[in-house]
Scaffold this motif. Structure first.
Motif, PDB file in Angstrom:
ATOM      1  N   GLY A 118       1.069  -1.318  -0.077  1.00  0.00           N
ATOM      2  CA  GLY A 118      -0.022  -0.535  -0.140  1.00  0.00           C
ATOM      3  C   GLY A 118       0.951   1.539   0.090  1.00  0.00           C
ATOM      4  N   GLN A 119      -0.365   2.135   0.198  1.00  0.00           N
ATOM      5  CA  GLN A 119       0.789   4.030   0.673  1.00  0.00           C
ATOM      6  C   GLN A 119       1.353   4.128   1.289  1.00  0.00           C
ATOM      7  OE1 GLN A 119      -2.606   2.806   0.277  1.00  0.00           O
ATOM      8  NE2 GLN A 119      -3.013   5.143   1.531  1.00  0.00           N
ATOM      9  N   GLY A 120       0.403   3.761   2.561  1.00  0.00           N
ATOM     10  CA  GLY A 120       1.669   3.904   3.497  1.00  0.00           C
ATOM     11  C   GLY A 120       0.599   4.862   3.642  1.00  0.00           C
ATOM     12  N   THR A 121       0.093   4.358   5.372  1.00  0.00           N
ATOM     13  CA  THR A 121      -0.484   5.634   6.231  1.00  0.00           C
ATOM     14  C   THR A 121       0.748   6.091   7.592  1.00  0.00           C
ATOM     15  OG1 THR A 121      -2.571   6.434   7.811  1.00  0.00           O
ATOM     16  CG2 THR A 121      -1.696   4.003   7.421  1.00  0.00           C
ATOM     17  N   GLN A 122       0.083   7.350   7.441  1.00  0.00           N
ATOM     18  CA  GLN A 122       0.547   8.268   8.943  1.00  0.00           C
ATOM     19  C   GLN A 122       0.523   7.798  10.607  1.00  0.00           C
ATOM     20  OE1 GLN A 122       4.083   9.611   8.235  1.00  0.00           O
ATOM     21  NE2 GLN A 122       3.989   9.830  10.964  1.00  0.00           N
ATOM     22  N   VAL A 123       0.819   7.792  11.273  1.00  0.00           N
ATOM     23  CA  VAL A 123       1.295   7.476  12.566  1.00  0.00           C
ATOM     24  C   VAL A 123       1.927   7.896  13.436  1.00  0.00           C
ATOM     25  CG1 VAL A 123       0.561   5.943  14.806  1.00  0.00           C
ATOM     26  CG2 VAL A 123      -0.273   4.918  12.489  1.00  0.00           C
ATOM     27  N   THR A 124       0.846   8.345  14.454  1.00  0.00           N
ATOM     28  CA  THR A 124       1.886   9.843  14.873  1.00  0.00           C
ATOM     29  C   THR A 124       1.573   9.923  16.501  1.00  0.00           C
ATOM     30  OG1 THR A 124       2.583  11.240  13.248  1.00  0.00           O
ATOM     31  CG2 THR A 124       2.444  12.121  15.565  1.00  0.00           C
ATOM     32  N   VAL A 125       2.227   9.317  17.446  1.00  0.00           N
ATOM     33  CA  VAL A 125       2.345   9.635  19.117  1.00  0.00           C
ATOM     34  C   VAL A 125       2.616  10.412  19.933  1.00  0.00           C
ATOM     35  CG1 VAL A 125       1.605   7.517  20.336  1.00  0.00           C
ATOM     36  CG2 VAL A 125       1.659   7.135  18.762  1.00  0.00           C
ATOM     37  N   SER A 126       2.754  11.326  20.218  1.00  0.00           N
ATOM     38  CA  SER A 126       2.904  12.608  20.943  1.00  0.00           C
ATOM     39  C   SER A 126       3.009  12.105  22.658  1.00  0.00           C
ATOM     40  CB  SER A 126       2.144  13.609  20.760  1.00  0.00           C
ATOM     41  OG  SER A 126       1.077  13.366  21.685  1.00  0.00           O
ATOM     42  N   SER A 127       4.157  12.537  22.932  1.00  0.00           N
ATOM     43  CA  SER A 127       4.092  12.217  24.273  1.00  0.00           C
ATOM     44  C   SER A 127       3.591  13.323  25.487  1.00  0.00           C
ATOM     45  CB  SER A 127       5.756  12.281  24.594  1.00  0.00           C
ATOM     46  OG  SER A 127       5.946  13.703  24.514  1.00  0.00           O
TER      47      SER A 127
END
Length: 127
Positions: A118-127
């Motif tokens: 797939g083209q990818g999907t962003q996962v962002t986890v903030s602290s």
């Protein structure tokens, strides 16, 4: 023509949950293992989860074991990744991939054994 499309992901605080899904079209993949990879900036692409063709066997990287769950629905040609208790180090682009050989879990951790991405999907986890 085969298409693999991810959805989901997003931004969440540490300790939260997200899910990603992947839908494949163009052919049936019920006989093929499927995996989720991730790649963070400056790091190599790593396999975080794999599920066998009928879903009876799953593998997880040590870094996500106990927090992530992979599942699939062969009737819909989809695979899902549920991510709980997310950590900042889980931040990456997540890719769905389909193995090139049917009925095989050999080298499931190697991106070279997957033919469709797939083209990818962003996962962002903030602290």
């Amino acid at each position: 023509q085969v298409q693999v499309v991810e959805s989901g992901g997003g931004l969440v605080q540490a300790g939260g949950s997200l899910s990603t899904s992947c839908a494949a079209s163009g052919r049936t993949f019920s006989n093929y293992g499927m995996g989720w990879f991730r790649q963070a900036p400056g790091k190599e692409r790593e396999c975080v989860a794999f599920i066998s063709w009928y879903g009876f066997t799953t593998y997880y990287s040590d870094s996500v074991k106990g927090r992530f769950t992979i599942s699939r629905d062969n009737a819909k040609n989809t695979v899902h990744l549920q991510m709980n208790n997310l950590k900042p180090e889980d931040t990456a682009i997540y890719y769905c991939a389909i193995k090139g050989a049917p009925y095989s879990s050999v080298s499931y951790g190697s991106y070279t054994s997957y033919d469709y991405w797939g083209q990818g999907t962003q996962v962002t986890v903030s602290s």
